[in-house]
Design a protein around this motif. Sequence first.
Motif, PDB file in Angstrom:
ATOM      1  N   GLU A 133       4.852   7.847   9.297  1.00 13.88           N
ATOM      2  CA  GLU A 133       5.305   7.058  10.442  1.00 13.88           C
ATOM      3  C   GLU A 133       6.816   6.939  10.473  1.00 13.88           C
ATOM      4  N   LEU A 134       7.427   6.796   9.302  1.00 18.98           N
ATOM      5  CA  LEU A 134       8.885   6.699   9.261  1.00 18.98           C
ATOM      6  C   LEU A 134       9.527   8.002   9.732  1.00 18.98           C
ATOM      7  N   LEU A 135       8.946   9.123   9.333  1.00 15.87           N
ATOM      8  CA  LEU A 135       9.489  10.422   9.746  1.00 15.87           C
ATOM      9  C   LEU A 135       9.338  10.640  11.250  1.00 15.87           C
ATOM     10  N   GLN A 136       8.321  10.039  11.854  1.00 11.71           N
ATOM     11  CA  GLN A 136       8.096  10.200  13.286  1.00 11.71           C
ATOM     12  C   GLN A 136       8.917   9.226  14.124  1.00 11.71           C
ATOM     13  N   MET A 187       5.713   0.756   7.469  1.00  5.50           N
ATOM     14  CA  MET A 187       5.576   2.142   7.898  1.00  5.50           C
ATOM     15  C   MET A 187       5.200   3.023   6.719  1.00  5.50           C
ATOM     16  N   THR A 188       4.259   3.934   6.956  1.00  6.00           N
ATOM     17  CA  THR A 188       3.991   4.961   5.962  1.00  6.00           C
ATOM     18  C   THR A 188       5.105   5.999   6.023  1.00  6.00           C
ATOM     19  N   SER A 243      11.901  -2.626   2.740  1.00  2.00           N
ATOM     20  CA  SER A 243      11.367  -3.337   3.910  1.00  2.00           C
ATOM     21  C   SER A 243      10.759  -2.369   4.912  1.00  2.00           C
ATOM     22  N   TYR A 244      11.427  -1.244   5.164  1.00  2.00           N
ATOM     23  CA  TYR A 244      10.880  -0.262   6.096  1.00  2.00           C
ATOM     24  C   TYR A 244       9.493   0.205   5.656  1.00  2.00           C
ATOM     25  N   ARG A 272       0.811  -1.212   0.000  1.00  2.00           N
ATOM     26  CA  ARG A 272       0.000   0.000   0.000  1.00  2.00           C
ATOM     27  C   ARG A 272       0.850   1.270   0.000  1.00  2.00           C
ATOM     28  N   ASN A 273       1.981   1.243   0.700  1.00  2.00           N
ATOM     29  CA  ASN A 273       2.814   2.448   0.814  1.00  2.00           C
ATOM     30  C   ASN A 273       3.591   2.755  -0.468  1.00  2.00           C
ATOM     31  N   PHE A 274       3.556   1.817  -1.413  1.00  2.00           N
ATOM     32  CA  PHE A 274       4.261   2.054  -2.674  1.00  2.00           C
ATOM     33  C   PHE A 274       3.322   2.557  -3.774  1.00  2.00           C
ATOM     34  N   GLU A 275       2.039   2.645  -3.470  1.00  2.00           N
ATOM     35  CA  GLU A 275       1.081   3.174  -4.440  1.00  2.00           C
ATOM     36  C   GLU A 275       1.194   4.697  -4.497  1.00  2.00           C
ATOM     37  N   ASN A 276       1.156   5.253  -5.700  1.00  2.00           N
ATOM     38  CA  ASN A 276       1.314   6.701  -5.885  1.00  2.00           C
ATOM     39  C   ASN A 276       2.559   7.213  -5.154  1.00  2.00           C
TER      40      ASN A 276
END
Length: 487
Positions: free
Chosen positions: A282-285, A278-279, A273-274, A205-209
Amino acid sequence: MEETSLRKRREDEKSIQSIEHKTTNLQKELGLFSGICIIVGTIIGSGIFISPKSVLSNMEAVGPCLIVWAACGILATLGALCFAELGTMITKSGGEYPYLMEAFGPIPAYLFSWTSLFVIKPSSFAIICLSFSEYVSAPFYSGCNPPQVVIKLLAAAAILLITTVNALSVRLGSYVQNVFTATKMVIVVVIIISGIVLLAQGNTRNFENSFEGTKLSLGAIGLAFYNGLWAYDGWNQLNYITEELRNPFRNLPLAIIIGIPLVTGCYILMNVSYFTVMTATELLQSQAVAVTFGDRVLYPASWVVPLFVAFSTLGAANGTCFTAGRLVYVAGREGHMLKVLSYVSVKRLTPAPAIIFYGIIAIIYIIPGDINSLVNYFSFAAWLFYGLTIFGLVVMRFTRKELKRPIKVPIFIPILVTLLSVFLVLAPIISQPALEYLYCVLFMLSGLIFYFLFVYYKFGWAQKISKPLTMHLQMLMEVVPPEEAPE
């Protein structure tokens, strides 16, 4: 027999490319596997576990973020190939130092050794050890930040341990490097395999758009490369120990060609993998990306992540110490640093004074303990000299045509890397001007004062001070000039 005769003829040539200086008695203990381990072990440190957040914050989208990581790997590989030509053309340890000496003369070479000794290498060593101490202390301070005193004491202890190991034995330092490289690859493989499994389960899902919301600017791209290349730093480390490589004409380029693409593949797959768990938000936080990944994927065994990250950073610090001590050794041998720094331990046949001196400077850097400032200082100075060194390769194509080049890269590669280095030096200054860059330049240029006072003119009073100090240290540490070292 023919290979021995050829090497002997090469050593008798006037060219610097094959002169094994008579004062060099470092032993050829390192093979291809050790060379690959030094590259992989030095590059994969704290960067891949910390830098993804900084790269993403500048690129603002997953797609450009992954492109930057791949581009950083390509740039590191191109730079390393240029250094492979330099390393097989001028077979002296010390990395950029002998290359700048041959291309531009003693002043740029001295400024590099001055900057590396007091800025680039010790700041890198300090950053890695501070990162190590943060990961080690974190489990004992759950829910709060570890005290700065604890972090600094652990970092200082790590520096003392690594310095001692490398001063005792080349073989011991190499063995420690091999062990930690194998250990850190365990956590890298665990993260990559976990990511592949999650992708196979449909977590895409996080790789869409993935390019949506991208806002690119030259400054943002430059800062993203700064942080990405910090994670790749170490791509040139093997050139610091050319004299200790067995068959460097073969093993140096092979270690580069195998080691750096291996790291690049690992970095891209780890970032993928990250993003499977994580979106971007979320990764930035996340305070520590790998730890967050471990909490979500490996629980209840998530404790292995900070443990193995600590091993990873310790291995990177060991690789940095192992190679940087040789820079101080070569600079002292050439008369550009205190002569005792070029001395070799009688019992251990290691450049112990150079390694110990380097460790002391790194401990001094720990006192302020500001990792961000250290990274800025490091990156600015490092890429300034990376670019200058590779530009020297272009210059020597025209001024030193007689030098034999067992490896010869196409001329457009060093030109491209030089231009990219100029961009990387100027980009952060243009996007976020700061006085620390000016201070760094002034400190580098201040090395000229010491050069003319102590190296060029060699004032008598300076010699009177350094001579008894050298004799005292020689007796205390049981070291001798390299030409007197036992075979």
